[in-house]
Every structure is written in C-alpha cells, then in structure tokens.
Scaffold this active site. Structure first.
Site, PDB file in Angstrom:
ATOM      1  NE  ARG A 139     -23.144  51.862   3.906  1.00 51.08           N
ATOM      2  CZ  ARG A 139     -22.925  50.365   4.591  1.00 51.08           C
ATOM      3  NH1 ARG A 139     -21.933  50.185   5.283  1.00 51.08           N
ATOM      4  NH2 ARG A 139     -23.914  49.689   4.348  1.00 51.08           N
TER       5      ARG A 139
ATOM      6  CG  HIS B 284     -29.515  49.774   4.426  1.00 55.96           C
ATOM      7  ND1 HIS B 284     -28.693  49.732   3.363  1.00 55.96           N
ATOM      8  CD2 HIS B 284     -28.592  49.014   5.154  1.00 55.96           C
ATOM      9  CE1 HIS B 284     -27.846  48.895   3.138  1.00 55.96           C
ATOM     10  NE2 HIS B 284     -27.552  48.430   4.316  1.00 55.96           N
TER      11      HIS B 284
ATOM     12  CD  GLN C 205     -29.715  44.750   5.327  1.00 55.50           C
ATOM     13  OE1 GLN C 205     -28.658  45.039   5.267  1.00 55.50           O
ATOM     14  NE2 GLN C 205     -30.315  43.605   5.756  1.00 55.50           N
TER      15      GLN C 205
ATOM     16  CG  ASP D  28     -30.187  48.382  12.552  1.00 55.72           C
ATOM     17  OD1 ASP D  28     -28.958  47.901  12.643  1.00 55.72           O
ATOM     18  OD2 ASP D  28     -30.286  49.458  11.876  1.00 55.72           O
TER      19      ASP D  28
ATOM     20  CB  CYS E 249     -29.445  44.730   8.536  1.00 53.86           C
ATOM     21  SG  CYS E 249     -29.207  46.082   9.907  1.00 53.86           S
TER      22      CYS E 249
ATOM     23  NE  ARG F 136     -27.492  44.295   1.687  1.00 52.56           N
ATOM     24  CZ  ARG F 136     -26.908  45.249   2.098  1.00 52.56           C
ATOM     25  NH1 ARG F 136     -26.635  44.875   3.409  1.00 52.56           N
ATOM     26  NH2 ARG F 136     -26.623  46.168   1.603  1.00 52.56           N
TER      27      ARG F 136
HETATM   28  N1   CP Z   1     -25.841  45.287   6.776  1.00 53.39           N
HETATM   29  C1   CP Z   1     -25.092  46.121   6.107  1.00 53.39           C
HETATM   30  O1   CP Z   1     -25.232  47.127   5.384  1.00 53.39           O
HETATM   31  O2   CP Z   1     -23.826  45.866   6.581  1.00 53.39           O
HETATM   32  P1   CP Z   1     -22.410  46.820   6.169  1.00 53.39           P
HETATM   33  O3   CP Z   1     -22.518  47.914   7.034  1.00 53.39           O
HETATM   34  O4   CP Z   1     -21.272  45.777   6.673  1.00 53.39           O
HETATM   35  O5   CP Z   1     -22.532  46.927   4.597  1.00 53.39           O
HETATM   36  N1  NVA Z   2     -28.675  51.384  11.164  1.00 50.49           N
HETATM   37  C1  NVA Z   2     -27.428  50.995  11.005  1.00 50.49           C
HETATM   38  C2  NVA Z   2     -27.279  49.980   9.850  1.00 50.49           C
HETATM   39  C3  NVA Z   2     -25.849  49.209   9.520  1.00 50.49           C
HETATM   40  C4  NVA Z   2     -26.080  48.449   8.415  1.00 50.49           C
HETATM   41  C5  NVA Z   2     -26.362  52.151  10.458  1.00 50.49           C
HETATM   42  O1  NVA Z   2     -27.112  53.147   9.774  1.00 50.49           O
HETATM   43  O2  NVA Z   2     -25.231  52.172  10.947  1.00 50.49           O
END
Ligand code: CP
Ligand code: NVA
Length: 303
Positions: free
Chosen positions: A101, A128, A131, A222, A262, A290
C-alpha cells in the site's frame, strides 16, 4: 511466470470473472484452507493506515498456508529511507510475494521490476484493484452485475477508477457523478468503455447526481479526501457540496438499490449516517468480501 496485480487492468475481464467464481466457491466453505502459499512468505509493506486491507490480506495469506510479515508506515521508508529498487531487491531475496500500500503508483512498478516476485497493489493513489474485486463480488451477490446500473457518486479517485473498469467488464452500466475538476480521468474512462463495449455494458460521466442515480441498482461512494490529501480537506468539503449520498439521493435510485462504500467513511460528509447504517447498505458484505476476493486472487496467482 511472475504475475503482478498493480492495477485492475493487469487482469482481463474474464480473469476477474475466474477469480470471483473461485471466491464465491471458497466463501461457501469458509473453514476450507488452501495450500497454494504453503511454505511461502508474503511481505506486506504499508505506507498508509489500514484496517480491512491489512487484516484481510494477512488472513488470506495464512488461510492459504503462507506466512504474512507486516511492515508499518514508519518502518520501511519506501523512497525515503531506501529506493523502491533497493527495498524490492532485498524483499525478493526473503519473500515470495509483496503486498504493498503506497502513494505513488510508480513505487509498485519499481518494486515489481526489482524484486522478481509478484507484487499486489493494496491501494495506491491511482488504484485499489483488490477493493474492486470485492465490490464486484458483492454486487454479484446482491442482484447481479450484467445489465444493471452502478452509479458512483463522488471523487474520481483510486476506488472509482478500479471499480469503473472492473464493473464495466462485468456488463454493468456504469455512471460516474463528480463535481467539476474531480472527474475520473479520460484514459480510465476509455479503458472502462472498451471493457464495457466487449461485455455489453456502458460508461458515462453524469455530473448531476440526481440524474446519475435515477433508477440505479447500486449507489456507491467513497471519501472526498483520500489518504494523503488531508491538506485539501477544507476545499474539497466545499467543492463536493451537493454530492452527499443521503436519503433523498438514494430515494431516486431503484427501490431495492444497494448502497456501497469501501470504508472508512467520513460520516456526514460523502454519506449520511442513516444511509450508511440503513437497510440498503451492504458495506459489511463488501468488507467481508475483501478476504474472499483476495484469498481467491492469491490462490489464482500461485496456482
Ligand atoms: N477499504 C479499505 O481499503 O480499507 P482500509 O483502508 O481499512 O484497508
Ligand atoms: N480513496 C480512499 C480509499 C480508502 C480505502 C483513500 O485512498 O484514502
């Protein structure tokens, strides 16, 4: 062959279908364990916080017989303490899989190029993809994908990009409703449209959220301020005025529409409490999926 999933485009629409078929089967027998990662180690490099992604990936790796090793944001210093190439080169000597990440999409590309092991995107500023796999699985479970309308209301961000491309490939009519300046980029719209053309779906940008959600089967939103954009939060709150998914807006969708997010949600911003906690919300199914989607993806990658 080393196969990485850095964007949802690294999987064809039919491969997404195969992974999700596998996920549905595995979900039916939750106690079943796989052996696809037996004796293998997965390094989780996370430069941003996480609840769902970290827990579901750690469980997915363990459920397939592998060993997850988690490195938190301050520990790695990807691109700060060390270059992505140096991190990738070292990680590839210890581990069989990297789940990362990060902020910049190029960090994932550089890890993949230098490590010699598969790299899976656990969220970047650009995409993502995992997701989106869970989201499509969830839509399949709640009324199906083909021929149904998915309206995404909000920022044309990482989540919107992966979702639009994956859902278009499943034959959905995808509408994306964003305020001016926050639309999904045109290359991603083109990719989603190409997939839609092959699957019988469609993709459109509809700036008016009332029009966009009209008779939609799925309403998705989101956060307006993604991780890393905190300094823009005040401006974004202003710019997204009128784009909240609230009871009024959901009332314009199909009466049995699902509401998706999400998570984490900024309650009272992109979505109201009564919608997020309401009867149409499937956000916990999404979160659960997930695990099933990622476990199926890893099993498929290492089969
Ligand atoms: N939806 C998602 O990726 O959640 P987290 O940021 O908690 O991993
Ligand atoms: N768009 C958000 C998604 C979090 C799961 C971010 O990148 O923070």
């Amino acid at each position: 062959m080393t196969r990485s999933v850095l964007t949802v485009c690294d999987l064809s629409s039919s491969e997404i279908g195969q992974v999700l078929d596998r996920a549905r089967e595995a979900k039916q027998d939750r106690r079943r364990r796989g052996t696809e990662l037996e004796g293998l180690t997965a390094l989780l490099i996370f430069q941003k916080p996480s609840l769902r992604t970290r827990v579901s990936f750690e469980l997915a790796v363990s459920n397939l017989g592998g060993r997850p090793l988690y490195l938190s944001p301050p520990e790695v210093g990807l691109g700060e303490r060390e270059t992505p190439e140096d991190v990738g080169g070292v990680a590839g000597r210890y581990c069989d899989l990297i789940i990362c990440r990060t902020f910049d999409q190029s960090n994932l590309e550089r890890l993949a190029a230098s490590s010699g092991v598969p790299v899976v995107n656990a969220l970047s500023d650009w995409e993502h993809p995992c997701q989106a796999l869970a989201d499509v699985l969830t839509i399949r479970e709640h009324g199906g994908t083909t021929g149904r309308t998915l309206t995404y209301v909000g920022d044309g961000n990482n989540v919107a990009r992966s979702l639009a491309i994956a859902a278009a490939g499943e034959g959905m009519d995808v509408r994306i409703s964003s305020p001016s300046g926050y639309e999904l980029d045109s290359a991603s719209v083109t990719e989603a449209s190409n997939r839609a053309a092959a699957s019988g779906g469609s993709v459109s940008l509809v700036s008016d959220p009332d029009v966009a959600v009209s008779r939609a089967d799925v309403v998705y939103t989101d956060t307006w301020t993604s991780m890393g954009q905190e300094l823009e939060a005040k401006q974004r709150l202003e710019d997204f005025t009128g784009y909240q998914v609230d009871v009024d807006l959901v009332g314009k969708a199909s009466p049995d529409a699902s509401v998706m997010h999400c998570l984490p949600a900024h309650r009272g911003e992109e979505i109201s409490d009564d919608v997020l906690d309401g009867p149409r919300s499937v956000v916990l199914d999404q979160a659960e999926n997930r695990l099933h989607a990622q476990q199926a993806l890893l099993a498929w990658l290492f089969a």
